[in-house]
Design an enzyme around this catalytic site. Structure first.
Site, PDB file in Angstrom:
ATOM      1  N   ASP A  96       0.883  -1.174   0.000  1.00  0.00           N
ATOM      2  CA  ASP A  96       0.000   0.000   0.000  1.00  0.00           C
ATOM      3  C   ASP A  96       0.916   1.218   0.000  1.00  0.00           C
ATOM      4  O   ASP A  96       1.619   1.480   0.976  1.00  0.00           O
ATOM      5  CB  ASP A  96      -0.887   0.003   1.254  1.00  0.00           C
ATOM      6  CG  ASP A  96      -1.988   1.067   1.150  1.00  0.00           C
ATOM      7  OD1 ASP A  96      -1.834   1.995   0.324  1.00  0.00           O
ATOM      8  OD2 ASP A  96      -2.981   0.961   1.892  1.00  0.00           O
ATOM      9  N   ILE A  98       0.375   4.480   0.035  1.00  0.00           N
ATOM     10  CA  ILE A  98       0.021   5.419   1.111  1.00  0.00           C
ATOM     11  C   ILE A  98      -1.184   4.830   1.839  1.00  0.00           C
ATOM     12  O   ILE A  98      -2.301   4.839   1.316  1.00  0.00           O
ATOM     13  CB  ILE A  98      -0.318   6.834   0.593  1.00  0.00           C
ATOM     14  CG1 ILE A  98       0.835   7.396  -0.249  1.00  0.00           C
ATOM     15  CG2 ILE A  98      -0.636   7.768   1.768  1.00  0.00           C
ATOM     16  CD1 ILE A  98       0.599   8.813  -0.788  1.00  0.00           C
ATOM     17  N   ASP A 244      -3.398  -3.529   3.089  1.00  0.00           N
ATOM     18  CA  ASP A 244      -3.577  -2.808   4.358  1.00  0.00           C
ATOM     19  C   ASP A 244      -2.967  -3.586   5.522  1.00  0.00           C
ATOM     20  O   ASP A 244      -2.589  -3.008   6.541  1.00  0.00           O
ATOM     21  CB  ASP A 244      -5.070  -2.624   4.688  1.00  0.00           C
ATOM     22  CG  ASP A 244      -5.821  -1.769   3.681  1.00  0.00           C
ATOM     23  OD1 ASP A 244      -5.237  -0.790   3.210  1.00  0.00           O
ATOM     24  OD2 ASP A 244      -6.983  -2.080   3.379  1.00  0.00           O
TER      25      ASP A 244
HETATM   26  C1  IPD Z   1      -7.536   2.482   4.307  1.00  0.00           C
HETATM   27  C2  IPD Z   1      -7.103   2.948   5.678  1.00  0.00           C
HETATM   28  C3  IPD Z   1      -8.296   3.056   6.591  1.00  0.00           C
HETATM   29  C4  IPD Z   1      -9.010   1.743   6.727  1.00  0.00           C
HETATM   30  C5  IPD Z   1      -9.361   1.161   5.363  1.00  0.00           C
HETATM   31  C6  IPD Z   1      -8.144   1.117   4.460  1.00  0.00           C
HETATM   32  P1  IPD Z   1      -6.075   3.583   2.323  1.00  0.00           P
HETATM   33  O1  IPD Z   1      -6.440   2.404   3.418  1.00  0.00           O
HETATM   34  O2  IPD Z   1      -6.175   2.048   6.214  1.00  0.00           O
HETATM   35  O3  IPD Z   1      -7.919   3.422   7.888  1.00  0.00           O
HETATM   36  O4  IPD Z   1     -10.185   1.963   7.464  1.00  0.00           O
HETATM   37  O5  IPD Z   1      -9.878  -0.143   5.545  1.00  0.00           O
HETATM   38  O6  IPD Z   1      -8.510   0.612   3.190  1.00  0.00           O
HETATM   39  O7  IPD Z   1      -7.255   3.676   1.403  1.00  0.00           O
HETATM   40  O8  IPD Z   1      -5.842   4.836   3.082  1.00  0.00           O
HETATM   41  O9  IPD Z   1      -4.872   3.047   1.639  1.00  0.00           O
END
Ligand code: IPD
Length: 301
Positions: A96, A98, A244
């Site tokens: 990921d 960011i 994530d």
């Molecule tokens: C998200 C963040 C967020 C979480 C989501 C993720 P992203 O990732 O980690 O806190 O609630 O499930 O998908 O879109 O910022 O890379």
């Protein structure tokens, strides 16, 4: 082997720091821009992406490919652009660029790059770097996890020794996330659990106990890291993707944490092993639980 993983870790740490510089540059550019014109929407108006998510992923993918040409690559932005390699037993980077894009856009300094390696469908190495705080978390399966801060020796996780056990829900600090799935079913399930954890008398408090409090850091990877560190006792979320959680799984487990997930409605007794990455996780959504040692899962709906 263990020494191969150590070499890969050194390279991924170098890369995470390089990506971190780009994230900081991007943040400065976004904060000084007068409009949010560079912010795009993915599946809905709260699922955000910027040119920096894409740029950081391109950088990381390019460098990983040149250093490890035979390894596969799964990345959040390539995946949404349609590059979805089948998951195999081969080494696969899972990135990921960011994590915490919404924080990144708003200037809330909890965003990171999350860089994991899957081998034989299990996460075996993880690097999470928050360039805003200069906090770097690393983990290798069976070799421990560490927090590296500026001007200090690497700190073995968890920070408290002996590890802090979670004696009961009534002493727990729990991370939950709103995520970007705002469909009625999901939002009702989530907010129901949040409210019950907070001790809403109308809902019946879990086991007669309410948590000390709830937190939302806005980055799944940083929630894992904070559980590993010992600052959070528990993290619960519906709807994470592999990028994530891949790095975070290794870091949290190496710090003594337990990671569970389930497709079915989460129940108090559910403790399915989440250590295996499957095609289903890649394409579907999972319930993620990370908890410190010493308690039973406590969230359900
Ligand atoms: C998200 C963040 C967020 C979480 C989501 C993720 P992203 O990732 O980690 O806190 O609630 O499930 O998908 O879109 O910022 O890379």
């Amino acid at each position: 082997t263990a020494s191969d993983l150590k070499t890969i870790l050194d390279f991924t740490v170098f890369l995470a720091r390089k990506a971190g510089n780009l994230i900081l540059e991007g943040s400065a550019a976004i904060q000084s821009a007068s409009s949010e014109s560079n912010v795009g929407e993915k599946k809905n108006a709260v699922d955000l992406v910027t040119e920096y998510d894409v740029g950081v992923e391109e950088l990381v993918k390019r460098e990983l490919k040149s250093q490890y040409p035979t390894f596969n690559f799964i990345g959040e932005e390539s995946y949404s652009a349609g590059s979805r390699p089948p998951l195999t037993d081969e080494p696969t980077f899972c990135v990921d660029p960011i994590d915490g894009t919404t924080n990144f856009i708003h200037g809330f300094p909890f965003a990171c790059i999350s860089l994991g390696l899957i081998y034989k469908r299990r996460p075996v190495l993880g690097v999470i770097f928050n360039p805003f705080l200069d906090h770097l978390y690393t983990g290798i399966k069976d070799q421990g996890s560490y927090l590296i801060k500026p001007n200090t020796q690497p700190l073995r996780l968890p920070l408290s020794q002996p590890p802090k056990l979670l004696p009961s829900l009534s002493q727990a600090l729990i991370a939950v996330e709103w995520g970007s799935d705002r469909t009625l079913t999901t939002i009702n399930a989530k907010s129901g659990s949040f409210s019950r954890l907070a001790g809403n008398p109308a809902q019946g408090v879990i086991g007669g106990k309410m948590a000390h409090s709830l937190r939302s850091m806005g980055s799944a990877a940083l929630n894992f890291a904070m559980v590993a560190q010992g600052g959070l006792d528990f993290y619960w979320e519906i709807g994470c993707w592999p990028w994530d959680v891949c790095a975070g799984i290794v870091i949290a487990e190496e710090a003594g944490g337990v990671v569970s997930g389930s497709h079915s409605a989460f129940s108090q007794s559910s403790n399915e092993n989440f250590g295996v990455v499957t095609e289903e996780i890649l394409t579907g959504r999972k319930y993620i639980v990370v908890r410190a040692i010493g308690d039973t899962p406590i969230c359900y709906h």
